[in-house]
Design a protein around this motif. Structure first.
Motif, short mmCIF file in Angstrom:
data_model
loop_
_atom_site.label_atom_id
_atom_site.label_comp_id
_atom_site.label_asym_id
_atom_site.label_seq_id
_atom_site.Cartn_x
_atom_site.Cartn_y
_atom_site.Cartn_z
N GLU A 123 0.83 -1.20 0.00
CA GLU A 123 0.00 0.00 0.00
C GLU A 123 0.87 1.25 0.00
O GLU A 123 2.00 1.24 0.48
N GLU A 124 0.34 2.32 -0.56
CA GLU A 124 1.11 3.56 -0.71
C GLU A 124 1.58 4.14 0.62
O GLU A 124 2.48 4.97 0.65
N GLU A 150 1.47 -0.83 7.17
CA GLU A 150 1.73 -2.01 6.36
C GLU A 150 2.81 -2.91 6.97
O GLU A 150 3.63 -2.51 7.77
#
Length: 433
Positions: A123-124, A150
């Motif tokens: 994920e960003e 994350e």
């Protein structure tokens, strides 16, 4: 007990870079510790390279969870027993224009898998790990750790310090001759570290560099290998440290081009750099074929292994590309050269007597930095002549190639435990027997 080998990997991933790092992380704790992964531009831009490194940790977290749930040996001591630092380094070469290899590795460095297989990408939110918090941030360190950033934060330590400074810090804080520096991309970060503090840089045990070609042909021009071509000025500066007199082979600035002004090395240094070169002369004969890869990864991917599925996602299009580009790479015989994994394989098996440098080693190998058609060419002195007794003897030898003190001293590896042994070693380490 300390690991047998402690390494820093400088990388620009890249498909074969990822395979090399997976091999390093899969090594047993007693054999290898990856202390730092330093990122450089190269195959793709530095931000894409960083995303690919984070993706490795992301996938390995998922793989370890899958293996645990399915009663399989966990492996990957490199992230379960240790927690490597990850630091961002150079985003452009020391001199001249940026050259990338996205035409081969894909725009993201991994054959476009971040687009075609987005569920494999982290994920960003991982990007915040490499950003300075705002001055008025109220989050404590504990609170930051508890935020949902994350899985990769569990397996690596993000650094806000430039990569070349992290390299110097680790070398300074550890005993001399205990850390091996491995370059599987352009040598820019190593050149920056050496320029800032050459004596600290020389505390390393050795430098193992994937790059160059002396007896063979290039893979980006007729005479140049990509890693050296991407920053020949940096490569020349690192190679020069292997000389008793580094100034004898220091590169000249390319007139009219952009150039970073780095200081000259002192006239004398306490020691010479032990530099081992994994050039195309040896790496091109060590291949991973589609047949060998499929035999290991296919069933695991069907069983649900995140690692096997992810590696398959970028290996399949890369092998397809090799099949299109090269004669003799049809079907199961399509193969990818294991350029970068050879550096890790060497560290893990260097006691094997079958590893041998060229008969001329240590060789005087220099880097062309100013040629119109020969940028990045690694020039070896192939003449069967003895070195001179003094640097005063100049007839018939322009450039002090045959001096006792001038010239570089590089060990170019030419023989391994066997070209057919590399792929099975890699695959067995990563995917298990």
């Amino acid at each position: 007990m300390a690991p047998k080998n402690r390494i820093i990997i400088d990388t620009d991933p890249g498909v074969d870079d990822v395979l090399a790092m997976l091999l390093a992380f899969a090594a047993k704790a007693e054999d290898l510790e990856v202390m730092l992964v330093s990122i450089t531009f190269g195959n793709v831009d530095v931000k894409s390279c960083l995303r690919n490194v984070v993706a490795i940790f992301h996938i390995l977290e998922k793989e370890l969870k899958w293996r645990k749930e399915n009663g399989k040996p966990l492996g990957f001591d490199g992230i379960t027993q240790f927690k490597p630092i990850v630091a961002i380094g150079a985003d452009e070469p020391l001199q001249d224009r940026i050259e990338s290899a996205d035409y081969f590795h894909g725009v993201d460095g991994l054959a476009g898998t971040h687009t075609t297989h987005p569920h494999f990408s982290p994920e960003e939110s991982w990007k915040t790990l490499f950003e300075e918090p705002p001055p008025d941030s109220f989050l404590t360190e504990t609170a930051k750790e508890e935020t949902d950033l994350e899985e990769p934060t569990k397996t690596f330590i993000p650094s806000l310090v430039p990569a070349h400074k992290e390299i110097l810090r680790l070398l300074r804080e550890n005993e001399p001759n205990t850390i091996t520096l491995i370059s599987i991309g352009p040598l820019t970060n190593f050149a920056l570290a050496a320029a800032e503090d050459p004596e600290t840089f020389l505390r390393c045990k050795e430098v193992i560099s994937m790059g160059g070609t002396v007896d063979g042909i290039g893979n980006v021009t007729p005479v140049a290998e990509f890693n050296v071509y991407a920053d020949p000025y940096a490569a020349a500066r690192v190679y020069a440290l292997s000389s008793p007199i580094p100034s004898s082979t220091m590169p000249i600035a390319n007139a009219g081009s952009r150039s970073v002004d780095l200081p000259a090395y002192p006239p004398r240094l306490s020691k010479q750099l032990n530099l081992k070169l994994m050039s195309l002369d040896i790496t091109e004969s060590h291949m991973l074929s589609r047949g060998a890869f499929t035999a290991y990864a296919s069933d695991l991917a069907k069983q649900g292994s995140p690692l096997a599925q992810w590696v398959t996602a970028f290996m399949d299009p890369m092998l397809d590309k090799m099949e299109r580009l090269h004669i003799g790479h049809e079907g199961e015989g399509a193969a990818l050269a294991l350029h970068d994994p050879l550096c890790i394989w060497y560290v893990l098996t260097q006691d094997d007597s079958r590893w041998k440098p060229s008969a001329r080693s240590p060789e005087d190998i220099r880097v062309e930095t100013a040629g119109q058609w020969t940028r990045g060419m690694t020039v070896g002195d192939k003449r069967s002549r003895k070195r001179r007794n003094s640097d005063g003897e100049v007839p018939h030898d322009r450039g002090n190639w045959l001096g006792n003190k001038s010239g570089n001293r590089i060990y170019r590896m030419l023989e391994s435990p066997g070209p057919d042994a590399a792929a099975p070693y890699l695959l067995n380490a990563i995917f298990g027997p």
